[in-house]
Design an enzyme around this catalytic site. Structure first.
Site, mmCIF file in Angstrom:
data_model
loop_
_atom_site.group_PDB
_atom_site.id
_atom_site.type_symbol
_atom_site.label_atom_id
_atom_site.label_comp_id
_atom_site.label_asym_id
_atom_site.label_seq_id
_atom_site.Cartn_x
_atom_site.Cartn_y
_atom_site.Cartn_z
ATOM 1 N N THR A 12 0.811 -1.225 0.000
ATOM 2 C CA THR A 12 0.000 0.000 0.000
ATOM 3 C C THR A 12 0.841 1.271 0.000
ATOM 4 O OG1 THR A 12 -0.185 0.104 2.408
ATOM 5 C CG2 THR A 12 -1.863 -1.191 1.224
ATOM 6 N N LEU A 13 2.145 1.150 0.194
ATOM 7 C CA LEU A 13 3.031 2.319 0.127
ATOM 8 C C LEU A 13 3.590 2.553 -1.274
ATOM 9 C CD1 LEU A 13 4.815 1.823 3.530
ATOM 10 C CD2 LEU A 13 3.579 3.887 2.852
ATOM 11 N N GLU A 80 2.963 0.556 9.968
ATOM 12 C CA GLU A 80 3.269 -0.877 9.911
ATOM 13 C C GLU A 80 3.169 -1.576 11.268
ATOM 14 O OE1 GLU A 80 3.347 -2.146 7.128
ATOM 15 O OE2 GLU A 80 4.133 -0.695 5.700
#
Length: 143
Positions: A12-13, A80
């Site tokens: 997702t980064l 995270e």
């Protein structure tokens, strides 16, 4: 932590995904296509988990300037669920790995967030055979 270090991202980064806009873009990072060795799984929560392995995992290197590195890495740690080495609350561990820059073939040492509960990942996750979570997500969205 006194030195800056590239951060390898594989989920997702990645550029174009929401967390890139929220956690990387504000820190004006440079993005370079890269790969590391491992295994990547799509988890039921909607994001990937990385495990140790020998397959290529496709992603990107985020390069933060020294001026913003501490703030950027703190934000990434929070995203995270990483509280520090050996903390029992960690969902991921932040480790150093060797990454290869796709355009030049240059090897760099980078941080990566690796999922801690391998049993959970293997039981509930979907293995992404080609190691490319972005392509996996685009395929899922296209269905």
């Amino acid at each position: 932590m006194s030195k800056t270090m590239p951060v390898f991202v594989y989920g997702t980064l990645l550029e174009g995904f929401m967390n890139h806009a929220l956690y990387a873009k504000p820190y004006d990072c440079e993005v370079q296509p890269a790969k590391i060795k491992g295994e990547v799984y799509h988890l039921p929560q909607g994001y990937p988990g990385l495990l140790a392995g020998n397959d290529d995992v496709i992603g990107e290197i985020l390069l933060f300037s020294p001026e913003v590195f501490e703030k950027a890495i703190s934000a990434l740690d929070e995203l995270e669920t990483y509280f520090g080495p050996e903390d029992s609350r960690n969902e991921y561990e932040r480790i150093e790995v060797s990454a290869v820059l796709v355009q030049t073939g240059e090897e760099v040492i980078a941080y990566v967030y690796r999922y801690l509960d391998a049993e959970y990942v293997k039981q509930w996750g979907t293995r992404i055979q080609d190691g490319d979570w972005r392509r996996y997500m685009l395929d899922v969205l296209a269905e």
